[in-house]
Design an enzyme around this catalytic site. Sequence first.
Site, PDB file in Angstrom:
ATOM      1  N   GLU A   1      -0.869  -8.776   5.104  1.00 14.03           N
ATOM      2  CA  GLU A   1      -0.593  -8.680   6.594  1.00 14.03           C
ATOM      3  C   GLU A   1      -2.588  -8.537   7.117  1.00 14.03           C
ATOM      4  OE1 GLU A   1      -0.318  -6.054   5.012  1.00 14.03           O
ATOM      5  OE2 GLU A   1      -1.552  -4.155   6.402  1.00 14.03           O
TER       6      GLU A   1
ATOM      7  N   HIS B   1      -3.083  -5.683   1.060  1.00 11.70           N
ATOM      8  CA  HIS B   1      -2.779  -5.907   2.021  1.00 11.70           C
ATOM      9  C   HIS B   1      -2.840  -7.161   2.646  1.00 11.70           C
ATOM     10  CE1 HIS B   1      -2.627  -1.605   4.165  1.00 11.70           C
ATOM     11  NE2 HIS B   1      -3.432  -1.697   3.046  1.00 11.70           N
TER      12      HIS B   1
ATOM     13  N   CYS C   1       1.296  -1.281  -0.085  1.00 14.23           N
ATOM     14  CA  CYS C   1      -0.570   0.073  -0.287  1.00 14.23           C
ATOM     15  C   CYS C   1       1.041   1.326   0.054  1.00 14.23           C
ATOM     16  CB  CYS C   1      -0.854  -0.063   1.282  1.00 14.23           C
ATOM     17  SG  CYS C   1      -2.496   0.951   1.091  1.00 14.23           S
TER      18      CYS C   1
END
Lengths: 220, 90
Positions: free
Chosen positions: A196, A194, A86
């Site tokens: 994560e 993302h 990002c």
Amino acid sequence: MSIGIVVFPGSNCDRDVRWALEGCLGLPTRFLWHGQADLGDVDAVVIPGGFSYGDYLRCGAIARFAPLLAAVREFAAAGGPVLGICNGFQVLTEMGLLPGALTRNARLHFICEPAPLLVHPGNCGWLGAYAEGERIVLPIAHGEGRFQCEPDQLAALEANGQVVLRYANNPNGSVGDVAGITNAEGNVLGMMPHPERAADPSTGGLDGQRLLTSLRAWVS
Amino acid sequence: MPLFRARVQVSLRPSVLDPAGEATRAAAARLGVGGLRKLRIGKAIDLELEADDRATAQSQLELLSDRLFANPVIENWSLELLEDGGERPA
């Protein structure tokens, strides 16, 4: 093995990345403050999402001059694994480690939703756990994620197999449906989604977990 | 040391979509101005720079414009060195 997580003023996914790597996967991490000049003995570097330096001027434009990033540049040049997520992707393009730029979403909205993606791993070490053409879903959350580059640049990226992540529904207007690209060597990956946030079943699936765990096989 | 004033204009390259500009153009139509055929939003950066001479100021401002203020992948810039401010008052 240790994974360095870059922290700028305004980073806000640094702890999420630590939680995913360390809490979910048991991979040791270390925070790397933007002002320090060296990386220590980390085996990989993650530049997390957020709003580095308030995203002033352009996203990632000021972060590029942080002392730490000179060390990240050397680490990447030596083949070290570098992942920009990002805002981290925006930083990588601003510092010239990856081509192109990330611009305002086509319809102006900040988009926060699960994004269906197609994976084309090629030689990208970060994506070694995925099959060619595999369809996965990762969360996106950005206002300036529209990948932009000139048509000849995009053609070169396509020809080299560097467009490794594509949107199935192109939510932001990116040229070539680009969600993530790698450098020619395959050790630097920039991506708007993302991983994560998809490393635990309770927060949106496990499709991102394999990206992070692939690191273990890659660097050991 | 002489003080130089300058303005740098940063604009999106013509090939780059400007969603904010398009939204503003739509708002202009709602205000009753329907004839706008183009509206592109850029940045203007005003500077005052101390430098040994005009040529040095010019080259330093070009460096800043090219490496910091604009991203050449998506933006063009133009530099206007407005005037020599003369010696900076003590």
